[in-house]
Design an enzyme around this catalytic site. Structure first.
Site, mmCIF file in Angstrom:
data_model
loop_
_atom_site.group_PDB
_atom_site.id
_atom_site.type_symbol
_atom_site.label_atom_id
_atom_site.label_comp_id
_atom_site.label_asym_id
_atom_site.label_seq_id
_atom_site.Cartn_x
_atom_site.Cartn_y
_atom_site.Cartn_z
ATOM 1 N N LYS A 40 0.807 -1.218 0.000
ATOM 2 C CA LYS A 40 0.000 0.000 0.000
ATOM 3 C C LYS A 40 0.842 1.270 0.000
ATOM 4 O O LYS A 40 0.325 2.361 -0.240
ATOM 5 C CB LYS A 40 -0.940 0.029 1.205
ATOM 6 C CG LYS A 40 -0.254 0.144 2.552
ATOM 7 C CD LYS A 40 -1.282 0.200 3.676
ATOM 8 C CE LYS A 40 -0.625 0.332 5.038
ATOM 9 N NZ LYS A 40 -1.615 0.392 6.133
ATOM 10 N N GLY A 45 9.665 -1.339 0.994
ATOM 11 C CA GLY A 45 9.236 -1.303 2.374
ATOM 12 C C GLY A 45 9.918 -0.237 3.214
ATOM 13 O O GLY A 45 10.558 0.687 2.702
ATOM 14 N N GLY A 183 15.107 6.288 24.374
ATOM 15 C CA GLY A 183 15.444 4.935 23.956
ATOM 16 C C GLY A 183 16.885 4.830 23.524
ATOM 17 O O GLY A 183 17.294 5.467 22.546
ATOM 18 N N GLY A 184 17.666 4.022 24.238
ATOM 19 C CA GLY A 184 19.081 3.849 23.922
ATOM 20 C C GLY A 184 19.378 2.559 23.206
ATOM 21 O O GLY A 184 20.480 2.007 23.328
ATOM 22 N N TYR A 186 19.456 0.295 19.400
ATOM 23 C CA TYR A 186 20.302 0.560 18.238
ATOM 24 C C TYR A 186 19.768 1.686 17.357
ATOM 25 O O TYR A 186 20.552 2.482 16.822
ATOM 26 C CB TYR A 186 20.552 -0.716 17.434
ATOM 27 C CG TYR A 186 19.382 -1.252 16.656
ATOM 28 C CD1 TYR A 186 19.234 -0.957 15.308
ATOM 29 C CD2 TYR A 186 18.437 -2.093 17.246
ATOM 30 C CE1 TYR A 186 18.179 -1.453 14.573
ATOM 31 C CE2 TYR A 186 17.368 -2.596 16.519
ATOM 32 C CZ TYR A 186 17.246 -2.276 15.188
ATOM 33 O OH TYR A 186 16.182 -2.766 14.461
ATOM 34 N N THR A 271 12.263 6.330 20.191
ATOM 35 C CA THR A 271 12.712 5.076 19.565
ATOM 36 C C THR A 271 12.679 3.967 20.613
ATOM 37 O O THR A 271 13.704 3.603 21.173
ATOM 38 C CB THR A 271 14.131 5.212 18.979
ATOM 39 O OG1 THR A 271 15.048 5.546 20.051
ATOM 40 C CG2 THR A 271 14.207 6.300 17.931
ATOM 41 N N HIS A 447 46.855 -9.497 4.119
ATOM 42 C CA HIS A 447 47.559 -8.528 4.975
ATOM 43 C C HIS A 447 47.901 -7.284 4.154
ATOM 44 O O HIS A 447 48.326 -7.401 3.016
ATOM 45 C CB HIS A 447 48.850 -9.149 5.516
ATOM 46 C CG HIS A 447 49.706 -8.186 6.276
ATOM 47 N ND1 HIS A 447 49.433 -7.840 7.585
ATOM 48 C CD2 HIS A 447 50.814 -7.478 5.904
ATOM 49 C CE1 HIS A 447 50.345 -6.974 7.998
ATOM 50 N NE2 HIS A 447 51.194 -6.739 6.994
#
Length: 471
Positions: A40, A45, A183-184, A186, A271, A447
């Site tokens: 929709k 997404g 909010g801590g 991610y 968050t 390396h």
């Protein structure tokens, strides 16, 4: 030709065109099914449009700005470095447009029909798809639900004006001078740190005792150190109470213990997690689909719901809300529909935070392994004595391997440092294939590379490191 409201026949109906949905649709088409994919909002997404991709574009831009502003470590002096926020947003939008356009082309190339609109189940094997112009009815042999999730909206902090979700944070018209993050986890840390690198004053309010609770505390402590270096205030053990908005700012009231505090900023970013999109007008009950706790659809090990012809994947089933998990489940569901013996196995789902330094984990933690009855052996090696890390001026971090001491089998890996998100893939493969510490140590790593730190960590665990001395 359709007469009246007769149903059109389709092999597989896919609801949602996010990472899980579009992968499922393409894989089903590759296996010979006629496929209709419905969304929709947009192809790609949340991830491609208002999540993973645009956030990483802004994060990369903030890294560039910080690097140029502090290039004196390399003997390079840059003056009058400025941020043109409108051009930063153009850069982000350009990447989103290319990727979503690419997914649309892939759907078309694989002969997947796409319908821009919504879906409502009529019964166990029929659904109506509709938008403002049309509302055809389809009879499907199988269906894959991949409707994703949305940011959780707290009752005390409804989104609007100066209170924003992660979606709103990615499209701010101007670079804010200050932001409060509730909010801590991610998402909060990724976006908060991105703003701080651009010079925004950031305050993180976290209810727990530390940020990034899903990661090893030795890993998150390095992120905390870097955050404080860009003058981010982190308040843990804090409970957000209320917010008052004006036309120009928002003031958050929060409590730490019994003490009430206030902080004011241009925006308040909330968050605190995501909610599965299963509570709309999809008509799941008409299709005999069982929805369990927290709005998650119950599935078996092939992503099959209580309706044997309907499958569910991604954020709407149990497990972490991660795009790569949804993509994996999309393949499994499409193959199960085609009669292949595909089943879900979550032992190697990597978790990544695009903080600075990056954090990435896969498999067991040391505690997990012990709880499972393993005699555990650990190998840990720092970025600080790796030549490539030094040359990149990125010496913060480490690789930690968790293995079974008796067999040497690699059980888990945890990386914090530059390119951790890319380095974790080798270790996910190692766990998936049943590799041992010796297998990793005997694999020749180029390396000088950051990948050598993985080899060195394996040698530490084996007890014969070359590039450090065991204590």
């Amino acid at each position: 030709m359709v007469v009246g409201d007769a149903s059109l026949d389709i092999d597989t109906l896919v609801i949602g065109a996010g990472p899980g949905g579009y992968v499922a649709a393409i894989r089903a088409a590759q296996l010979g099914q006629s496929v209709l994919c419905v969304d929709k909002e947009y192809v790609g997404g949340v991830c491609l449009n208002v999540g993973c991709i645009p956030s990483k574009a802004l994060i990369s831009a903030s890294h560039q700005y910080e690097s140029i502003s502090h290039a004196d470590a390399f003997g390079i002096t840059a003056s009058d470095v400025k941020v043109d926020w409108s051009k930063v947003q153009e850069f982000k939008s350009g990447i989103v447009k290319k990727l979503t356009g690419g997914v649309g082309s892939l759907l078309k190339a694989n002969k997947v029909q796409f319908f821009s609109g919504e879906v409502m189940f009529i019964n166990e094997n029929e659904a109506r798809v509709f938008n403002d112009q049309e509302a055809p009815r389809y009879r499907f042999k199988n269906c894959i639900i991949a409707t994703g999730s949305r940011p959780i909206e707290l009752k005390a902090f409804p989104y609007g004006k100066r209170i924003i979700s992660s979606t709103g944070a990615l499209s701010l018209p101007e670079l804010p001078k200050s932001v409060i993050v509730i909010g801590g986890g991610y998402i909060g840390i990724e976006l908060g740190q991105m703003f701080s690198k651009f010079g925004t004053k950031v305050t993180v309010i976290e209810g727990g005792d530390s940020i990034l609770p899903g990661f090893d505390k030795d890993m998150s402590s390095l992120v905390v150190k870097k955050l404080k270096g860009t003058k981010v205030d982190i308040v843990t053990g804090a409970l957000a109470q209320s917010a008052e908005q004006t036309d120009n700012d928002v003031t958050l009231t929060y409590k730490v213990g019994d003490k009430e505090e206030k902080v004011t900023a241009d925006y308040l970013l909330v968050t605190v997690g995501r909610r599965p999109n299963t509570d709309g007008d999809l008509g799941l009950e008409l299709a005999n689909i069982t929805v369990g706790e927290r709005g998650l659809i119950e599935v078996d090990d092939q992503c099959r719901t209580s309706n044997k012809n309907v499958y569910a994947i991604g954020d709407i089933i149990a497990g972490p809300a991660l795009a790569h998990k949804a993509m994996y489940e999309g393949r499994v569901a499409a193959e199960a529909i085609s009669g292949l013996p595909s089943m879900i196995d979550y032992k190697c789902v990597p978790a990544v935070c695009f903080s600075d330094p990056e954090c990435a984990s896969v498999g067991y933690t040391e505690k997990d392994a012990k709880d499972k009855g393993h005699n555990v052996k650990v190998g840990k090696f720092p970025f600080a004595i790796n030549g490539r890390a030094m040359s990149l001026n990125a010496a913060e971090g480490f690789v930690k391997l968790v293995a079974d001491a008796d067999s040497g089998l690699v059980l888990g890996a945890h990386i914090v440092g530059m390119e951790a998100s890319n380095m974790i893939a080798e270790l996910g493969l190692a766990i998936e294939m049943g590799a041992t510490l010796e297998d990793i140590a005997l694999t020749i790593h180029a390396h000088p590379t950051l990948g050598e730190i993985v080899l060195d960590a394996a040698e530490v665990a084996l007890g014969h490191p070359i590039h450090t001395v065991l204590k």
